[in-house]
Design an enzyme around this catalytic site. Structure first.
Site, mmCIF file in Angstrom:
data_model
loop_
_atom_site.group_PDB
_atom_site.id
_atom_site.type_symbol
_atom_site.label_atom_id
_atom_site.label_comp_id
_atom_site.label_asym_id
_atom_site.label_seq_id
_atom_site.Cartn_x
_atom_site.Cartn_y
_atom_site.Cartn_z
ATOM 1 N N SER A 144 0.833 -1.200 0.000
ATOM 2 C CA SER A 144 0.000 0.000 0.000
ATOM 3 C C SER A 144 0.872 1.257 0.000
ATOM 4 C CB SER A 144 -0.975 -0.045 1.183
ATOM 5 O OG SER A 144 -2.023 0.875 1.014
ATOM 6 N N ASP A 239 -9.793 -4.900 -4.741
ATOM 7 C CA ASP A 239 -9.187 -3.689 -4.195
ATOM 8 C C ASP A 239 -9.534 -2.485 -5.077
ATOM 9 O OD1 ASP A 239 -7.531 -1.813 -2.979
ATOM 10 O OD2 ASP A 239 -5.680 -2.939 -3.338
ATOM 11 N N HIS A 269 -7.887 -5.420 -0.631
ATOM 12 C CA HIS A 269 -6.718 -4.734 -0.087
ATOM 13 C C HIS A 269 -6.350 -5.325 1.274
ATOM 14 C CE1 HIS A 269 -4.107 -1.203 -0.256
ATOM 15 N NE2 HIS A 269 -4.323 -1.022 1.038
#
Length: 303
Positions: A144, A239, A269
């Site tokens: 991320s 995601d 995610h």
């Protein structure tokens, strides 16, 4: 940054700080011992604490290094959320893993985190003999926000001509922070990342809208990707960041960068932390296997 944006970011920071260390029990790798020490690296944006994970004692040395950057929207400062990944990679890829506790927003805004991330990596490259690792064989990666920083490190190193990572791991990265998060679709009704949360993250990290198109903020908007290190790009089907990750993998490939791109189906995610366990384990093993090949390591039990 407006007062309200700072208050919102601080609220999210407090709310998520504990949540983001709750790794699924099936992904904790409790059978892998923890061999760590801490060190502090001085950077151009202040000192940075790091946790160093050592490979098994019988690993031929000096071992190469994987530099890890945790996620958290540039707002949550909890590097221990990646402890399971760092332990697994150190044990199975035969490398030293340095887990970096970079500064977060709203206390420290862009470009603090990417400056620290680059400077720590450069320091690791230059200070191998004193710490028992091989600084000439370095890889960088993260999840991320940490994957966004990874792209920034590789770009900066290329532009300065300082060092070339053997591999960059881009896992579920925000790569276009200029686009309205509401335009980023998911395949499920309630994905982990909501547009509101993403807006809070971005406003805290990049308070000046003029910086949103900067390639160190939005690597996916850059058109000069040639010469970047080989990449492992991991995306998750459900995601909201999937499309920009898929596009970045294709753009790197089109620029002549060797790319391994793996789309994991049926996951969202942060699945390398929250599961499902089979897919989470498979993704982490893919990271380790790709690192072992890129760094040229040999681990007896992993061979």
């Amino acid at each position: 940054m407006s007062f309200s944006a700072r208050i919102q970011a601080r609220g999210v920071q407090l709310l998520l700080s504990g949540v983001m260390t709750r790794v699924h029990k099936g992904l904790r790798f409790t059978d892998i011992p923890k061999r760590t020490e801490t060190l502090r690296v001085e950077t151009g944006a202040g000192p940075v604490d790091c946790t160093v994970y050592r490979p098994p004692a019988d690993t031929a040395g000096p071992a190469p290094v994987y530099v890890n950057f945790h996620g958290g929207g540039f707002v949550v400062a909890r590097p221990e959320q990646d402890d399971h990944i760092c332990r697994y990679i150190a044990a199975t890829a035969g490398c030293v893993v340095v887990n970096v506790d970079y500064a977060v927003s709203p206390q420290r805004t862009f470009p603090t985190a990417v400056t620290q991330a680059y400077d720590v990596t450069e320091w690791i490259v230059e200070n191998g003999p004193a710490h028992g690792w091989d600084g000439s064989r370095v890889a960088v990666g993260g999840h991320s926000a940490g994957a966004n920083l990874t792209a920034g490190i590789c770009r900066t190193a290329r532009d300065r001509g300082t060092f070339t990572p053997r591999l960059q791991i881009i896992d579920s990265a925000p790569l276009d922070q200029l686009a309205d998060p509401a335009t980023k679709r998911s395949r499920i009704a309630k994905p982990l990342l909501s547009p509101q949360l993403m807006r809070i993250f971005t406003a805290a990290y990049v308070p000046d809208p003029a910086d949103l198109a900067d390639p160190l903020v939005s690597p996916g908007l850059a058109d000069d990707l040639a010469g970047l290190p080989p990449a492992l790009v991991i995306t998750a089907e459900n995601d909201r960041l999937r499309d920009e990750g898929d596009a970045y993998a294709e753009a790197l490939r089109a620029a002549g960068v060797p790319v391994t791109h793996r789309l994991f189906e049926g996951v969202d995610h942060y699945f390398t932390h929250t599961g499902p366990v089979p897919e989470g384990k498979e993704a982490i093993a893919l990271m380790s296997d790709t690192l072992r090949i890129a760094l040229g390591t040999t681990v007896p039990d992993a061979a």
